[in-house]
Motif scaffolding. Sequence first.
Motif, PDB file in Angstrom:
ATOM      1  N   ILE A 199      37.074  54.640  62.557  1.00 57.48           N
ATOM      2  CA  ILE A 199      37.770  56.136  62.746  1.00 57.48           C
ATOM      3  C   ILE A 199      38.788  56.258  61.551  1.00 57.48           C
ATOM      4  O   ILE A 199      39.501  55.324  61.397  1.00 57.48           O
ATOM      5  CB  ILE A 199      38.713  55.952  64.110  1.00 57.48           C
ATOM      6  CG1 ILE A 199      37.830  55.413  65.199  1.00 57.48           C
ATOM      7  CG2 ILE A 199      39.430  57.221  64.368  1.00 57.48           C
ATOM      8  CD1 ILE A 199      38.609  55.216  66.769  1.00 57.48           C
TER       9      ILE A 199
ATOM     10  N   TRP B   2      41.927  59.056  60.412  1.00 59.53           N
ATOM     11  CA  TRP B   2      42.752  60.242  60.732  1.00 59.53           C
ATOM     12  C   TRP B   2      41.998  61.480  59.902  1.00 59.53           C
ATOM     13  O   TRP B   2      41.962  61.228  58.740  1.00 59.53           O
ATOM     14  CB  TRP B   2      44.138  60.012  60.329  1.00 59.53           C
ATOM     15  CG  TRP B   2      44.986  60.898  60.899  1.00 59.53           C
ATOM     16  CD1 TRP B   2      45.017  61.780  61.977  1.00 59.53           C
ATOM     17  CD2 TRP B   2      46.456  61.277  60.160  1.00 59.53           C
ATOM     18  NE1 TRP B   2      46.073  62.494  62.069  1.00 59.53           N
ATOM     19  CE2 TRP B   2      46.892  62.202  61.070  1.00 59.53           C
ATOM     20  CE3 TRP B   2      46.972  60.703  59.100  1.00 59.53           C
ATOM     21  CZ2 TRP B   2      48.320  62.724  60.778  1.00 59.53           C
ATOM     22  CZ3 TRP B   2      48.237  61.130  58.687  1.00 59.53           C
ATOM     23  CH2 TRP B   2      48.864  62.138  59.623  1.00 59.53           C
TER      24      TRP B   2
ATOM     25  N   ARG C  89      44.304  57.257  68.796  1.00 59.44           N
ATOM     26  CA  ARG C  89      43.195  58.021  69.740  1.00 59.44           C
ATOM     27  C   ARG C  89      43.207  57.776  71.004  1.00 59.44           C
ATOM     28  O   ARG C  89      43.347  58.706  71.823  1.00 59.44           O
ATOM     29  CB  ARG C  89      41.873  57.492  69.365  1.00 59.44           C
ATOM     30  CG  ARG C  89      41.511  58.004  67.617  1.00 59.44           C
ATOM     31  CD  ARG C  89      41.406  59.487  67.497  1.00 59.44           C
ATOM     32  NE  ARG C  89      41.437  59.840  66.185  1.00 59.44           N
ATOM     33  CZ  ARG C  89      40.293  60.319  65.545  1.00 59.44           C
ATOM     34  NH1 ARG C  89      39.193  60.070  66.192  1.00 59.44           N
ATOM     35  NH2 ARG C  89      40.360  60.462  64.282  1.00 59.44           N
TER      36      ARG C  89
ATOM     37  N   GLU D 291      45.998  59.763  72.054  1.00 59.34           N
ATOM     38  CA  GLU D 291      45.849  61.282  72.134  1.00 59.34           C
ATOM     39  C   GLU D 291      45.055  61.583  73.445  1.00 59.34           C
ATOM     40  O   GLU D 291      45.176  62.572  73.888  1.00 59.34           O
ATOM     41  CB  GLU D 291      44.935  61.568  71.021  1.00 59.34           C
ATOM     42  CG  GLU D 291      45.662  61.655  69.603  1.00 59.34           C
ATOM     43  CD  GLU D 291      44.994  62.013  68.534  1.00 59.34           C
ATOM     44  OE1 GLU D 291      43.923  62.727  68.790  1.00 59.34           O
ATOM     45  OE2 GLU D 291      45.247  61.741  67.447  1.00 59.34           O
ATOM     46  N   GLU D 292      44.404  60.576  73.993  1.00 59.26           N
ATOM     47  CA  GLU D 292      43.365  60.769  75.192  1.00 59.26           C
ATOM     48  C   GLU D 292      44.374  60.715  76.124  1.00 59.26           C
ATOM     49  O   GLU D 292      44.262  61.797  77.189  1.00 59.26           O
ATOM     50  CB  GLU D 292      42.285  59.640  75.413  1.00 59.26           C
ATOM     51  CG  GLU D 292      41.482  59.733  74.507  1.00 59.26           C
ATOM     52  CD  GLU D 292      40.347  58.462  74.604  1.00 59.26           C
ATOM     53  OE1 GLU D 292      40.537  57.643  75.353  1.00 59.26           O
ATOM     54  OE2 GLU D 292      39.274  58.355  73.656  1.00 59.26           O
TER      55      GLU D 292
ATOM     56  N   GLU E  62      44.037  53.029  63.890  1.00 57.41           N
ATOM     57  CA  GLU E  62      43.715  54.603  64.497  1.00 57.41           C
ATOM     58  C   GLU E  62      43.295  54.322  65.827  1.00 57.41           C
ATOM     59  O   GLU E  62      43.563  55.248  66.501  1.00 57.41           O
ATOM     60  CB  GLU E  62      42.659  55.037  63.531  1.00 57.41           C
ATOM     61  CG  GLU E  62      42.590  56.707  63.704  1.00 57.41           C
ATOM     62  CD  GLU E  62      43.840  57.298  63.427  1.00 57.41           C
ATOM     63  OE1 GLU E  62      43.790  58.504  64.163  1.00 57.41           O
ATOM     64  OE2 GLU E  62      44.818  56.919  62.627  1.00 57.41           O
ATOM     65  N   ARG E  63      42.484  53.456  66.108  1.00 63.01           N
ATOM     66  CA  ARG E  63      42.000  53.610  67.597  1.00 63.01           C
ATOM     67  C   ARG E  63      43.108  53.539  68.580  1.00 63.01           C
ATOM     68  O   ARG E  63      42.819  54.174  69.689  1.00 63.01           O
ATOM     69  CB  ARG E  63      40.903  51.861  67.838  1.00 63.01           C
ATOM     70  CG  ARG E  63      41.802  50.703  67.581  1.00 63.01           C
ATOM     71  CD  ARG E  63      41.030  49.692  68.012  1.00 63.01           C
ATOM     72  NE  ARG E  63      39.883  49.403  67.699  1.00 63.01           N
ATOM     73  CZ  ARG E  63      38.958  48.293  67.633  1.00 63.01           C
ATOM     74  NH1 ARG E  63      39.640  47.317  68.388  1.00 63.01           N
ATOM     75  NH2 ARG E  63      37.902  48.277  67.202  1.00 63.01           N
TER      76      ARG E  63
END
Length: 233
Positions: free
Chosen positions: A200, A202, A24, A27-28, A20-21
């Motif tokens: 993290i 989701w 992320r 997404e950034e 998940e990292r």
Amino acid sequence: MAHTVTTLAFDADDTLWHNERHFRMSEERFADLLKDYADPDHLAERLLAAEKKNVGHYGFGVKGFVLSMIETAIEVTDERVPASVIKELIASGQELLSYPIELMPGAGEVVEQMAGRYKLIVITKGDLLDQERKLAQSGLGEMFDGVEIVSDKTAAIYEQIFVKWSNGSNGAMMIGNSMKSDVIPAIEAGAWGVYVPSEITWALEHAEAPKESAKFREISSLHALPDLLESLT
């Protein structure tokens, strides 16, 4: 108290290795590319809504994530998103499909310790080729007796898998970082459900812990799994 555990089923992403990292970070990057069109918080909400809507069409994994980013980009820019941004989003998806595997704490040692003592299975959602790649690169693949890459995780699917690979759900234990996908439906199928929190998770995988269930357990990391199994014997 309960039936003897003979089969251990592990989730893959964020249970055996970090995953998940990387999403992320994508997404950034997505938020930075579209900063002139939407604030990060609003964009995150729109993207999550798109993912929730699209999971039934595209399934879980990188492909659905990238398509949801592209769809969101088109919507928040009123169809004015530059082709260069779309190109960047596709590139970020390709990077997600090639990042090096980093095992979660205890994953390698515990899987090796359990191999031969229990029947070991991987049960994971996501893109078929991507999950096969990650399992191969993890170095853990040869220690598992079976691998099931499924479109979703439901009680019925767990029942089918545990009948296929084990002596049914009563002797099975599912271990994972998603309360919604790994723990609750496995318990509904009659198996043990063991929750291992990850740094993290989701948003679509959150759910309330089934604390009323006698077959629910929570451990801080995979390092604690051998002691948990010992306490059940």
